[in-house]
Design a protein around this motif. Structure first.
Motif, short mmCIF file in Angstrom:
data_model
loop_
_atom_site.label_atom_id
_atom_site.label_comp_id
_atom_site.label_asym_id
_atom_site.label_seq_id
_atom_site.Cartn_x
_atom_site.Cartn_y
_atom_site.Cartn_z
N THR A 140 1.26 4.47 -2.97
CA THR A 140 0.68 5.42 -2.77
C THR A 140 1.87 6.28 -2.57
O THR A 140 1.44 7.52 -3.26
N LYS A 168 0.86 -0.90 -0.12
CA LYS A 168 -0.63 0.02 0.39
C LYS A 168 0.76 1.33 -0.05
O LYS A 168 0.76 1.83 -0.70
N THR A 220 -4.17 5.68 -5.80
CA THR A 220 -5.67 6.39 -4.96
C THR A 220 -5.98 5.26 -4.69
O THR A 220 -6.24 3.90 -4.75
N PHE A 221 -6.07 5.49 -2.66
CA PHE A 221 -7.05 3.95 -2.36
C PHE A 221 -9.43 4.47 -1.92
O PHE A 221 -9.55 5.46 -1.87
N SER A 248 -10.97 2.44 -0.48
CA SER A 248 -11.28 2.32 1.37
C SER A 248 -9.72 2.21 2.01
O SER A 248 -9.47 2.75 1.80
N ASN A 249 -9.91 1.38 2.87
CA ASN A 249 -7.90 1.38 3.30
C ASN A 249 -7.20 -0.08 2.44
O ASN A 249 -5.94 0.13 3.07
N ARG A 250 -8.14 -0.72 1.91
CA ARG A 250 -7.65 -2.08 1.39
C ARG A 250 -7.73 -1.72 -0.56
O ARG A 250 -6.99 -3.19 -0.75
#
Length: 110
Positions: free
Chosen positions: A83, A79, A88-89, A91-93
């Motif tokens: 980044t 991640k 970009t993401f 959600s968090n995953r």
DNA sequence: AAATTGACGGTTA
DNA sequence: GTAACCGCCAATT
């Protein structure tokens, strides 16, 4: 003759080649790589290939995610790497596939 | 040799 | 959009 083993090595090489073609800030799915490598149904093999790849080859294996935009399990650093490249993401995953999914057709057009 | 696993994909719920 | 199930193919146990 051991032609079948040669096919397997060829597949691995294709996978590595495709990996190097992934532009910075883009991601590819296992299935996409498998397709570009000539084995659309062997997405899992791509994963196994990447897992077996030593980190010293400088292959951008962190740009490979599954079809849902999910990152590789057991590899939290992926991640951060993405980044850092501007990915970009949602959600968090989950990677924002709409923005960052690599379109190999652009390669032909360029 | 048979069964299980795995950095997966697509469909269905 | 997320979760569960089945299907695919090779490597491992």
């Amino acid at each position: 003759m051991d032609e079948n083993r040669n096919d397997k090595e060829s597949f691995f090489s294709e996978v590595y080649t495709v990996l190097r073609e992934i532009p910075c800030g883009k991601v590819a799915t296992y299935g996409l790589i498998a397709t570009l490598s000539g084995r659309q149904q062997c997405a899992r093999l791509v994963g196994q290939a990447l897992r077996n790849v030593p980190a010293n080859l400088s292959l951008p294996c962190h740009r490979v995610v599954n079809a849902s935009g999910r990152l590789a399990p057991g590899w939290p650093e992926q991640k951060s790497l993405l980044t850092k490249e501007g990915v970009t993401f949602r959600s968090n995953r989950y990677v924002d596939m709409k923005r960052h999914l690599w379109n190999p057709l652009e390669l032909i057009n360029s």
